[in-house]
Scaffold this active site. Structure first.
Site, PDB file in Angstrom:
ATOM      1  N   ASP A  38      38.949  34.525  39.968  1.00 15.41           N
ATOM      2  CA  ASP A  38      38.768  35.976  39.961  1.00 15.41           C
ATOM      3  C   ASP A  38      40.002  36.792  39.608  1.00 15.41           C
ATOM      4  O   ASP A  38      39.938  37.703  38.784  1.00 15.41           O
ATOM      5  CB  ASP A  38      38.303  36.449  41.341  1.00 15.41           C
ATOM      6  N   LYS A  39      41.134  36.543  40.278  1.00 13.74           N
ATOM      7  CA  LYS A  39      42.304  37.406  40.107  1.00 13.74           C
ATOM      8  C   LYS A  39      43.111  37.050  38.879  1.00 13.74           C
ATOM      9  O   LYS A  39      43.988  37.817  38.462  1.00 13.74           O
ATOM     10  CB  LYS A  39      43.203  37.342  41.357  1.00 13.74           C
TER      11      LYS A  39
ATOM     12  N   SER B 255      33.275  40.074  47.839  1.00 16.19           N
ATOM     13  CA  SER B 255      33.154  39.122  46.748  1.00 16.19           C
ATOM     14  C   SER B 255      32.079  39.606  45.787  1.00 16.19           C
ATOM     15  O   SER B 255      31.146  40.320  46.177  1.00 16.19           O
ATOM     16  CB  SER B 255      32.757  37.754  47.307  1.00 16.19           C
TER      17      SER B 255
END
Length: 579
Positions: free
Chosen positions: A141-142, A489
């Site tokens: 994700d990041k 999330s």
């Protein structure tokens, strides 16, 4: 970099190098740079390589997570593309963490922090080593916003490559993914799922490499970055292990060389209109609430003024068309199978919902990239038509009110309703809230309040996937709401509101909520309200005292000291810019 700047940087009175070697020439040209060349000979440079553009290939490879376990091989493919196109590729690594593994633990506080570490580390290596261009590869994700933030800061010709989506697992003849496992914890706690079945599920849910399979944060951000123009067409919608992904990597290596030759840099691409395009695609796909946080941060790095209310503006005219998990039916692999994101972009463009004149990393405009693009096959329902949307307007709802004076972010699919009023059940951390959900302390009609989980208060703004999944697994998705100054999330769904600002740690109203206080969340009015008198709120705030920092040393302490509010993207260089 201008010619005069290059000349001053070299400090030797020689004519500046060509624009194709604007940065590497400073590091390797001239007799006084002999020691630098000697070091590079040791890592494989030849004499001819010193005459080429040097391209940094930023890999987020790691065996920490399946999202990134294959990216070392993708970086090799990128390097091949660079070298075949006449450049000299230099592969280097940065970090990744795993949200899925650390979720619900103290370790998850490092998740959003990792976005900044990734951006800082790529900027540091590229700035130090004099790369003329960059290709960055991200999986978890990041990684994606972290990579793009660095590319925007450096503003050297660059391409982003998505590592690709995972394929779904199979459990009892149905497709499953990591969120299926999180949501199984609820029925397991209710004795509706055995230990053996839970063990079978966890063993098969994630069959190999690639990012989590729904329209969760990784796939959301990959699609947003493609719409932004920073990835090649359909880079966002390919399986992690596929010939298409390998070809995408090679083409990206070639593309960065063309960007250098044509003098096209990230800030030429990452314009205000391009960010509008990214928000439009996130909305059409029903993407993650994290897109709000990350697009604000990416825009900040690019010098573009983007505001949280731009998501409302665009959401009023863009429907949700993707019937994708977590609230929909399909995983990303199904979108890949029917043609990926390109047909959706063409549909949105034809409908007048995208800016077709935006420049992209192909060197062409978005409209030019989409000329001749095929539509989806007629029998599919992964991407709905405009006359049969999943939701007629956007799902990312920005709420204001006495509980969120500078804004909060809700993900409203419509399935959980548009209004919720209930009594507060307050928790000072994610862990205590999760325990109360699982042991049935939380009841129908409760508004679960999880506070001191914001960017400064956590610190790190943890994702609340464990509590939201437990709520869904307990069958309470329409019966309780959850609000927090933390975040969610991309796999979270239900009646949830995050990014509440000001956060509790800085004295936001969420800090003074008491058990039993009535709270109203109204998605139609875009309001979130603590339904007690203003005089009572004022009196409680006057008695409130800021808690002591949870960390006083190390990366979490530094992050808490420098991070901005979530409604500004939780960036760490905002105050520096204002000095």
């Amino acid at each position: 970099m201008s010619s005069q700047t290059i000349k001053r940087a070299r400090g030797n009175g020689k004519p500046p190098a060509s624009a194709e070697r604007a940065f590497s020439s400073i590091v390797v040209d001239g007799a006084e740079r002999a020691a630098s060349r000697a070091m590079l000979h040791a890592v494989g440079f030849t004499g001819e390589d010193f005459k080429k553009s040097q391209i940094g290939v930023a890999s987020t490879w790691s065996m920490v997570t399946p999202c990134n376990m294959h990216i070392d091989q993708l970086a090799v493919s990128v390097a091949q593309g660079v070298n075949q196109a006449g450049g000299k590729a230099v592969v280097f690594n940065t970090i990744t963490i795993s949200d899925g593994i650390s979720m619900g633990t103290e370790g998850m506080k490092y998740s959003l922090v990792s976005r900044e570490v990734i951006a800082d580390s790529i900027e540091t290596v590229a700035g130090c080593e004099g790369f003329d261009g960059l290709v960055a590869l991200g999986g978890c994700d990041k990684n994606m916003p972290g990579c793009v933030i660095a590319l925007a800061r450096l503003n050297r010709p660059a391409v982003f490559v998505y590592g690709g989506t995972i394929l779904p697992g199979r459990f009892d003849d149905r497709p499953v993914d990591v969120v299926s496992v999180f949501e199984a914890v609820g029925p397991h706690a209710n004795k509706k799922m055995s230990d053996a079945d839970l063990a079978r599920l966890e063993a098969c849910a994630i069959p190999g490499a690639g990012s989590c399979g729904g329209m969760y944060t990784a796939n959301t951000m990959a699609c947003a970055i493609e719409a932004l123009g920073m990835s090649l067409p359909n880079s966002s919608a390919q399986a992690a292990i596929s010939k298409e992904k390998n070809a995408d990597c090679e083409r990206s290596g070639t593309a960065v060389m063309e960007l250098i030759r044509n003098g096209i840099r990230p800030r030429d691409i990452m314009t205000r209109k391009a960010f509008d395009n990214a928000i439009t695609v996130v909305t059409a796909l029903g993407g993650s609430t994290n897109a709000v946080l990350h697009l604000l941060a990416m825009a900040h790095a690019a010098g573009v003024k983007l505001h949280i209310d731009d998501f409302t503006r665009i959401g009023k005219r863009v429907p949700v068309l993707g019937d994708l998990k977590p609230s929909g039916k399909y995983v990303m692999a199904e979108l890949v199978r029917i043609g990926g994101v390109t047909p959706l972009l063409k549909r949105l463009l034809d409908k007048g919902l995208l800016h077709g004149d935006c420049l992209t990393v192909t060197g062409k405009s978005l409209a030019e990239n989409l000329q001749g693009a095929n539509d989806y096959p007629p029998a599919q329902d992964v991407i709905r038509s405009f006359d049969n949307p999943v939701k007629p307007d956007g799902h990312l709802v920005i709420l204001y009110g006495n509980l969120a004076k500078s804004g909060a972010v809700a993900k409203i699919s419509g399935k959980e309703g548009l209004r919720f009023r209930g009594r507060a059940r307050v928790f000072e951390s994610e862990e205590t809230a999760l325990a109360a959900i699982l042991d049935d302390t939380v009841k129908r009609g409760d508004v679960i309040v999880i506070r001191y989980e914001g960017p400064k208060g956590g610190p790190g703004m943890r994702e609340m996937l464990s509590p939201t999944s437990a709520i869904m697994g307990k069958g309470l998705g329409k019966e309780v709401a959850l609000i927090t100054d933390g975040r969610f999330s991309g796999g979270s769904h239900g009646f949830v509101v995050g990014h509440i600002t000001p956060e509790a740690y800085v004295g936001g109203t969420i800090a003074i909520i008491k058990n039993g206080d009535p709270i109203t969340i109204d998605a139609q009015k875009r309001e979130i309200t603590l339904d007690i008198p203003a005089s009572e709120i004022k009196a409680r705030l006057a008695k409130w005292k800021a808690p002591k920092p949870r960390y006083t040393r190390g990366v979490l302490a530094k992050y808490a000291h420098t991070v901005s509010s979530a409604h500004l993207g939780a960036v760490t260089d905002l105050e520096l810019e204002a000095m």
